[in-house]
Scaffold this motif. Sequence first.
Motif, PDB file in Angstrom:
ATOM      1  N   ALA A  23      47.647  27.648  50.732  1.00 56.98           N
ATOM      2  CA  ALA A  23      48.574  27.970  49.647  1.00 56.98           C
ATOM      3  C   ALA A  23      49.542  28.642  50.034  1.00 56.98           C
ATOM      4  O   ALA A  23      49.616  29.529  51.121  1.00 56.98           O
ATOM      5  CB  ALA A  23      47.972  28.571  48.201  1.00 56.98           C
ATOM      6  N   GLN A  24      50.813  28.612  49.231  1.00 53.79           N
ATOM      7  CA  GLN A  24      51.956  29.392  49.560  1.00 53.79           C
ATOM      8  C   GLN A  24      52.463  29.631  48.403  1.00 53.79           C
ATOM      9  O   GLN A  24      52.641  29.055  47.272  1.00 53.79           O
ATOM     10  CB  GLN A  24      52.948  28.701  50.621  1.00 53.79           C
ATOM     11  N   GLY A  25      53.444  30.646  48.346  1.00 50.52           N
ATOM     12  CA  GLY A  25      54.552  31.075  47.276  1.00 50.52           C
ATOM     13  C   GLY A  25      55.261  32.261  47.652  1.00 50.52           C
ATOM     14  O   GLY A  25      55.139  32.829  48.508  1.00 50.52           O
ATOM     15  N   THR A  26      56.078  32.582  46.656  1.00 52.00           N
ATOM     16  CA  THR A  26      56.945  33.766  46.718  1.00 52.00           C
ATOM     17  C   THR A  26      57.006  34.501  45.174  1.00 52.00           C
ATOM     18  O   THR A  26      57.046  33.658  44.396  1.00 52.00           O
ATOM     19  CB  THR A  26      58.544  33.420  46.983  1.00 52.00           C
ATOM     20  N   GLY A  27      56.715  35.876  45.497  1.00 52.64           N
ATOM     21  CA  GLY A  27      56.720  36.524  44.292  1.00 52.64           C
ATOM     22  C   GLY A  27      56.055  38.060  44.279  1.00 52.64           C
ATOM     23  O   GLY A  27      56.203  38.627  45.560  1.00 52.64           O
ATOM     24  N   HIS A  28      55.680  38.579  43.400  1.00 53.50           N
ATOM     25  CA  HIS A  28      55.206  40.045  43.443  1.00 53.50           C
ATOM     26  C   HIS A  28      53.849  40.025  44.029  1.00 53.50           C
ATOM     27  O   HIS A  28      52.723  39.447  43.583  1.00 53.50           O
ATOM     28  CB  HIS A  28      55.002  40.551  41.796  1.00 53.50           C
ATOM     29  N   VAL A  29      53.343  40.793  45.054  1.00 52.74           N
ATOM     30  CA  VAL A  29      52.220  41.014  46.060  1.00 52.74           C
ATOM     31  C   VAL A  29      51.935  42.203  45.774  1.00 52.74           C
ATOM     32  O   VAL A  29      52.412  43.409  46.168  1.00 52.74           O
ATOM     33  CB  VAL A  29      52.235  40.691  47.198  1.00 52.74           C
ATOM     34  N   GLU A  30      50.606  42.516  45.471  1.00 54.06           N
ATOM     35  CA  GLU A  30      50.084  43.833  45.339  1.00 54.06           C
ATOM     36  C   GLU A  30      49.197  44.227  46.578  1.00 54.06           C
ATOM     37  O   GLU A  30      48.182  43.390  46.990  1.00 54.06           O
ATOM     38  CB  GLU A  30      49.385  44.377  44.076  1.00 54.06           C
ATOM     39  N   PHE A  31      49.270  45.375  47.295  1.00 52.32           N
ATOM     40  CA  PHE A  31      48.320  45.652  48.393  1.00 52.32           C
ATOM     41  C   PHE A  31      47.079  46.872  48.100  1.00 52.32           C
ATOM     42  O   PHE A  31      47.700  47.813  47.543  1.00 52.32           O
ATOM     43  CB  PHE A  31      49.213  46.053  49.439  1.00 52.32           C
ATOM     44  N   ALA A  32      46.025  46.707  48.552  1.00 49.53           N
ATOM     45  CA  ALA A  32      45.125  47.789  48.380  1.00 49.53           C
ATOM     46  C   ALA A  32      44.133  47.642  49.790  1.00 49.53           C
ATOM     47  O   ALA A  32      43.964  46.530  50.123  1.00 49.53           O
ATOM     48  CB  ALA A  32      44.441  47.614  47.029  1.00 49.53           C
ATOM     49  N   GLU A  33      43.360  48.722  49.761  1.00 50.13           N
ATOM     50  CA  GLU A  33      42.408  48.509  50.683  1.00 50.13           C
ATOM     51  C   GLU A  33      40.979  48.012  49.948  1.00 50.13           C
ATOM     52  O   GLU A  33      41.019  48.055  48.814  1.00 50.13           O
ATOM     53  CB  GLU A  33      41.926  50.128  51.213  1.00 50.13           C
ATOM     54  N   PHE A  34      40.420  47.307  50.796  1.00 55.41           N
ATOM     55  CA  PHE A  34      39.137  46.481  50.167  1.00 55.41           C
ATOM     56  C   PHE A  34      38.029  47.264  50.815  1.00 55.41           C
ATOM     57  O   PHE A  34      37.750  47.313  51.976  1.00 55.41           O
ATOM     58  CB  PHE A  34      38.990  45.033  50.919  1.00 55.41           C
ATOM     59  N   VAL A  35      37.209  47.979  50.189  1.00 52.87           N
ATOM     60  CA  VAL A  35      36.237  48.797  50.428  1.00 52.87           C
ATOM     61  C   VAL A  35      34.728  47.870  50.292  1.00 52.87           C
ATOM     62  O   VAL A  35      34.341  47.568  49.161  1.00 52.87           O
ATOM     63  CB  VAL A  35      35.945  50.054  49.484  1.00 52.87           C
ATOM     64  N   GLY A  36      34.060  47.746  51.409  1.00 58.93           N
ATOM     65  CA  GLY A  36      33.017  46.782  51.303  1.00 58.93           C
ATOM     66  C   GLY A  36      31.974  47.425  52.197  1.00 58.93           C
ATOM     67  O   GLY A  36      32.265  48.602  53.007  1.00 58.93           O
ATOM     68  N   THR A  37      30.810  46.898  52.399  1.00 59.42           N
ATOM     69  CA  THR A  37      29.630  47.191  53.251  1.00 59.42           C
ATOM     70  C   THR A  37      30.317  47.444  54.777  1.00 59.42           C
ATOM     71  O   THR A  37      30.000  48.255  55.568  1.00 59.42           O
ATOM     72  CB  THR A  37      28.443  46.378  53.214  1.00 59.42           C
ATOM     73  N   TYR A  38      30.733  46.337  55.221  1.00 60.12           N
ATOM     74  CA  TYR A  38      31.041  46.274  56.765  1.00 60.12           C
ATOM     75  C   TYR A  38      32.320  46.683  57.058  1.00 60.12           C
ATOM     76  O   TYR A  38      32.734  46.783  58.186  1.00 60.12           O
ATOM     77  CB  TYR A  38      30.563  44.833  57.320  1.00 60.12           C
TER      78      TYR A  38
END
Length: 296
Positions: free
Chosen positions: A88-103
């Motif tokens: 998939a591809q596109g252009t627009g508003h992208v939000e970034f965050a850390e992903f907190v998981g087990t590993y």
Amino acid sequence: MARRAAQPGAGRYLYWSERRVRAVAEEIGLALERGWQWSFTLSLPMTQFQIGERTRCQNRFRMAQRILRRLGPLAVTTFDGPPPVSYAQGTGHVEFAEFVGTYATNKAVLCHIRTRCHEGRTVDVVLFGSMEHVEGFRPGDANDDGWVSSAAPAIEELLRSRGTENTWQWDDDQSRAVEALKIAIRQGEQRGGEHDRRPWTRGYTLGHDRQAQWCAEVYADVVLDDSRWANDLAADLGLNDVHRIVIGAPLWIRALRTDTLVRYQGGSNSRIRRLLGRRRSAASMNYSPLSDSRAE
């Protein structure tokens, strides 16, 4: 609606996975660094003509464009067809965050994109990648406090298996996709906090870009049963328009302009960070909703 944008101007790659880009290129039979070298050798009494193969280095933009051309319609832009899609591809508003998981605690990044199909229905794209491929944000930019999903290991399994395994309690595609969306929208919430449409108030959030081009490999693509999820998502997330959820890994995310990146930089505890000696630069000042009309 996601649109394809390929502007050769002064863009900046906020995310680039060299490993995944090269793996996809190999899977689709594209040699990224091979080209033909034409050479002429002149000698008397005749002219000699030679053709040979050489290695040619390419920049990221040209590599991305070659991959998109080879993928063609496989890299969907509008999500009008039935699932699943592979790219998939596109252009627009992208939000970034850390992903907190087990590993992957504080070493992984998630990107959330909301777009629409031609019918106007909402498509949520949730992408998970490695923080080492991120440019423009750092793990220390985010508050490391707030709600963390117990479904994170199930999402990690989805990513490791590229969507082929599911051994957790969220054992159908729709419920696991909903958990991934909850992580994208709710991770880092504080008890009693007012976080609706204010991602900079949550823990683990890094920032956003208002106009970024993105391309991703898709591991799960689910159309929700409205009768099953409408009430739950409205109650849990404040969303009553969730229709399709796409989960995958980003190949690249490219800011098309130099003035569209917003870093939240520490949120509510930025004063404590300054007291501890963490410097602020002009590019990483604390975010204010007044500085971005898209964050209202």
